[in-house]
Scaffold this motif. Structure first.
Motif, mmCIF file in Angstrom:
data_model
loop_
_atom_site.group_PDB
_atom_site.id
_atom_site.type_symbol
_atom_site.label_atom_id
_atom_site.label_comp_id
_atom_site.label_asym_id
_atom_site.label_seq_id
_atom_site.Cartn_x
_atom_site.Cartn_y
_atom_site.Cartn_z
ATOM 1 N N SER A 44 1.168 5.923 -0.044
ATOM 2 C CA SER A 44 0.535 5.201 -0.886
ATOM 3 C C SER A 44 -0.793 4.465 -0.347
ATOM 4 N N LEU A 45 -0.529 4.043 0.794
ATOM 5 C CA LEU A 45 -1.862 2.996 1.362
ATOM 6 C C LEU A 45 -3.223 3.671 1.034
ATOM 7 N N PRO A 46 -3.422 4.882 1.583
ATOM 8 C CA PRO A 46 -4.752 5.368 1.487
ATOM 9 C C PRO A 46 -5.113 5.413 -0.053
ATOM 10 N N GLN A 47 -4.183 5.879 -0.890
ATOM 11 C CA GLN A 47 -4.525 5.890 -2.356
ATOM 12 C C GLN A 47 -4.969 4.692 -2.730
ATOM 13 N N GLN A 48 -4.279 3.508 -2.325
ATOM 14 C CA GLN A 48 -4.813 2.123 -2.868
ATOM 15 C C GLN A 48 -5.916 1.635 -2.283
ATOM 16 N N ILE A 49 -6.164 2.066 -0.894
ATOM 17 C CA ILE A 49 -7.514 1.651 -0.379
ATOM 18 C C ILE A 49 -8.716 2.359 -1.249
ATOM 19 N N ASP A 50 -8.610 3.508 -1.693
ATOM 20 C CA ASP A 50 -9.218 4.183 -2.237
ATOM 21 C C ASP A 50 -9.469 3.500 -3.780
ATOM 22 N N PHE A 51 -8.311 3.234 -4.305
ATOM 23 C CA PHE A 51 -8.795 2.599 -5.490
ATOM 24 C C PHE A 51 -9.268 1.084 -5.625
ATOM 25 N N ILE A 52 -8.805 0.466 -4.696
ATOM 26 C CA ILE A 52 -9.287 -0.932 -4.533
ATOM 27 C C ILE A 52 -10.783 -0.971 -3.714
#
Lengths: 258, 255
Positions: A44-52
């Motif tokens: 989920s870290l890359p997903q969150q970096i993408d989102f934020i």
């Protein structure tokens, strides 16, 4: 009404305030702690970096460009009174790198991603998704909040760097191409006056801002009243609190870093 | 077990026993404290006093990590299904497996398909929760609740808000799962008709107190007027419709 009763209301407020501070502190330390406990949630870290991060790039580029442009315009107007337009490059660069980059990038991310973080967590609470995680023996803090906090710590310095570069470029466009400041002077003065401590200070600020945004917005979402109105209020509350905290921390950090 | 909220007693010294391999239904009107009771049993809320026993262990005093070990033996179907909006149906059902096991993708695929077959929805794996109807969401939620092959499954108002056919499907699933998988089922409901269909044992709550329990037949033939009022759903009876104890005329006439 006796004196004790008069004191009771502010007293209750203070106690409640201290309680929230304590809970949010535990919330943050637990969330960071879980980041170092296996099993790691690397998915989920890359997903969150993408989102934020990634999805904030466009808005950061636009605000960065116009900030640099207006700084250049205003700076030229003021500096020309002293015949010192050659200093324009250093004025633009220092204001952006030391102050405006970290603060404005963070405020833009708060509005874009911070509000969404609060709303998302609040809705997860209403629809019992957080309870569902608990029932599936998955720690909700570790699953939801930890990746967001680390994504904030990674994204904000990068976004701030983009803001700084685009801002200096915007300043160049207006100062040099439009108003005719000497190109060599613009960049020469900039290189001469910007020191490592300026860049370092901006970096520290952006790290702290990344933490504040993800921490405060997650916490307010997590503790929101589980109703539609509660989440709506929490979202507004999160944006306001985060923005104010960013400006206060900016002052405190500046006074320490100077 | 006892629990109060701001002075309002939600669970008033309730004792309950859920028999292994049986379907127990906790019946009660809105605000009777039945959901609160279940939340305390599964540990989502801590009782003010009282204990919860699972096998030979007491659950309320466990640490988080220990409690999580027990949670792996429990499944729960939430009222709003509580599927993750960001994941498709397949990933929603596979979620507990991905979190707690290191099974190969192929094995996970097979297990998810098996549970989907059980709830009669094989073929919707790729859809997002937002594309499903309420009844389907419940069945997917059920598939997720049983993916780890739990010993106990808790259902929070499984049929409320569903059309009669979907509700019937869910009722049948609860009974089937109970028989096929041998799980202990605990159902919180206010749906009288479905409760009598599925229950081995019924418990009726009224303002946080247990007022009756027994087999469906015993409850049907109960002579307690509160029980009779509840199962007939009549507005007149010992269970008051209004909640204030102030006299109505007094309340509007005297400022």
């Amino acid at each position: 009404m006796n004196a004790l009763a008069l004191l009771a209301v502010p007293g209750r407020r203070v106690i409640d305030g201290v309680r929230v501070l304590g809970r949010s502190g535990i919330f943050l330390s637990a969330s960071i702690f879980y980041g170092f406990v296996p099993p790691f949630k690397l998915r989920s870290l890359p997903q969150q970096i993408d989102f934020i991060g990634t999805r904030s790039i466009s808005i950061v580029v636009v605000t960065g460009a116009f900030t640099g442009m207006v700084l250049s315009l205003q700076g030229y107007y003021t500096l020309s009174k002293f015949g010192a337009t050659g200093m324009l490059g250093s004025a633009v660069a220092l204001s952006i790198i030391r102050e405006l980059g970290p603060v404005l990038a963070a405020l833009m991310v708060t509005g874009r991603a911070g509000s969404a973080i609060t709303a998302e967590i609040g809705i997860m609470k209403i629809t019992e998704q957080i309870n569902a995680l608990e029932m599936m023996a998955v720690n909700p803090l570790k699953h939801i909040v930890t990746p967001k906090i680390f994504a904030g710590l990674i994204s904000l310095p990068l976004l701030t760097t983009i803001f700084d570069l685009v801002g200096i470029g915007g300043g160049y466009l207006i100062g040099v191409k439009l108003l005719g400041v000497n190109e060599g002077a613009y960049f020469g003065e900039m290189v001469r006056s910007v020191e490592f401590v300026d860049i370092y200070g901006g970096f520290v600020k952006s790290l702290v801002n990344g933490l504040i945004i993800t921490w405060v917005c997650s916490f307010i979402g997590y503790t929101a009243v589980a109703t539609t109105e509660g989440v709506a209020r929490a979202t507004t509350n999160a944006v306001v609190t985060t923005s104010v905290l960013i400006l206060i921390m900016d002052y405190i950090l500046t006074s320490f870093l100077l | 077990m006892r629990k109060t909220y701001n002075g309002l007693v939600a669970s008033d010294d309730v004792t309950c026993r859920f028999r292994k391999g049986k379907v127990t239904v906790i019946l009660g009107g809105s605000g009777s404290g039945k959901s609160t009771l279940m939340r305390q049993v599964v540990g989502l809320e801590k009782p003010d006093s009282g204990t919860v026993h699972f096998g030979d262990r007491e659950l309320t005093s466990l640490s988080r990590a220990e409690l999580y070990e027990y949670r792996k033996k429990m499944g729960m179907l939430f009222q709003a299904s509580a599927l993750f909006n960001s994941l498709d149906v397949f990933e929603n059902i596979a979620f507990p497996l991905r979190e707690h096991t290191k099974l190969a993708d192929q094995v996970i695929r097979t297990m998810v398909k098996m549970k989907l077959e059980l709830v009669g929805l094989r073929g919707v794996e790729g859809l997002m929760p937002s594309q499903l109807s309420g009844g389907m969401l419940k069945r997917i939620g059920l598939a997720r609740a049983i993916i780890m092959d739990p010993e106990v499954v808790f259902y929070d108002e499984p049929t409320s808000g569903l059309d009669p056919i979907s509700a019937g499907v869910i009722d049948k699933l609860i009974v089937d799962l109970n028989e096929i998988l041998g799980v202990t089922s605990v159902v919180v409901s206010h749906d009288i008709e479905s409760s009598f269909k599925i229950a081995d044992w019924i418990m009726i709550l009224f303002f946080g107190k247990k007022i009756a329990e027994g087999t469906p037949e015993e409850i049907q033939s109960s002579e307690d007027p509160r029980v009779q009022q509840f199962i007939k759903g009549s507005p007149e009876g010992p269970i008051p419709f209004t909640r204030t104890d102030k006299d109505f005329y007094e309340d509007i006439l005297i400022p």
